[in-house]
Scaffold this motif. Sequence first.
Motif, PDB file in Angstrom:
ATOM      1  N   ILE A 131      37.576  38.380  46.246  1.00 13.01           N
ATOM      2  CA  ILE A 131      38.933  38.716  45.815  1.00 13.01           C
ATOM      3  C   ILE A 131      38.843  39.080  44.338  1.00 13.01           C
ATOM      4  O   ILE A 131      38.507  38.248  43.495  1.00 13.01           O
ATOM      5  N   VAL A 132      39.140  40.356  44.044  1.00 11.22           N
ATOM      6  CA  VAL A 132      39.075  40.853  42.676  1.00 11.22           C
ATOM      7  C   VAL A 132      40.164  41.902  42.502  1.00 11.22           C
ATOM      8  O   VAL A 132      40.456  42.664  43.419  1.00 11.22           O
ATOM      9  N   HIS A 133      40.785  41.902  41.324  1.00  6.02           N
ATOM     10  CA  HIS A 133      41.877  42.827  41.028  1.00  6.02           C
ATOM     11  C   HIS A 133      41.643  43.485  39.671  1.00  6.02           C
ATOM     12  O   HIS A 133      40.966  42.921  38.799  1.00  6.02           O
ATOM     13  N   GLU A 134      42.255  44.643  39.490  1.00  7.35           N
ATOM     14  CA  GLU A 134      42.218  45.284  38.182  1.00  7.35           C
ATOM     15  C   GLU A 134      42.844  44.332  37.172  1.00  7.35           C
ATOM     16  O   GLU A 134      43.872  43.718  37.427  1.00  7.35           O
ATOM     17  N   GLY A 135      42.182  44.185  36.034  1.00  7.71           N
ATOM     18  CA  GLY A 135      42.650  43.274  34.992  1.00  7.71           C
ATOM     19  C   GLY A 135      41.923  41.943  35.008  1.00  7.71           C
ATOM     20  O   GLY A 135      41.960  41.207  34.022  1.00  7.71           O
ATOM     21  N   ASP A 136      41.264  41.594  36.137  1.00  9.54           N
ATOM     22  CA  ASP A 136      40.465  40.365  36.185  1.00  9.54           C
ATOM     23  C   ASP A 136      39.286  40.492  35.224  1.00  9.54           C
ATOM     24  O   ASP A 136      38.943  41.583  34.765  1.00  9.54           O
ATOM     25  N   THR A 137      38.637  39.360  34.942  1.00  9.65           N
ATOM     26  CA  THR A 137      37.479  39.342  34.048  1.00  9.65           C
ATOM     27  C   THR A 137      36.211  39.110  34.846  1.00  9.65           C
ATOM     28  O   THR A 137      36.168  38.224  35.702  1.00  9.65           O
TER      29      THR A 137
END
Length: 170
Positions: free
Chosen positions: A41-47
């Motif tokens: 689970i990864v989204h734009e803006g994550d680090t």
Amino acid sequence: MFEEFNNDDCYVIDEAGNRHGPYRTCFTPNGVLDIQEPTLIVHEGDTLVQPLPNGQEFLFTVTKVDFTSGMMDFPAFWRVEYQKQGSRQKAPAVTSSVYNFHGSNNVQIGDNNIQNIRNAVEALVQGINDAPTTPAEKEKAKGLLRTFLENPTTASVLGAAATGVIELLK
């Protein structure tokens, strides 16, 4: 299939600050990595976090995320684009137009040009006054020039010079 190329660990820190991973991947200089973990689970803006051998960590901001379901012998994977945190984004190239008016004392408006706006407008006004035409046509020409100089775009290009030369037309 390509797991032998994945020599880096990667952690994902979500917007709530939760750290997930490690996931095996390969960080690349072009800012793109693939993670073969369908449940990621990864989204734009994550680090993204890349642990280094010396104990330090590089931090990256996720800028784009895509998922490929895989096909035949190719497994499903996430393609993640990222930018190193704290790095400067490349400044957009400055573009500017240069307008050359020939026959009007070669007025040049634009960057890196010598601007003799007042002299050019004075010569233009004198040319209008000396033109073999009716007084109404002369006033119309000066009015069009005034409208041009009062236009917000023109005024922003000419700056304070626009205010001074408008006085010549009154």
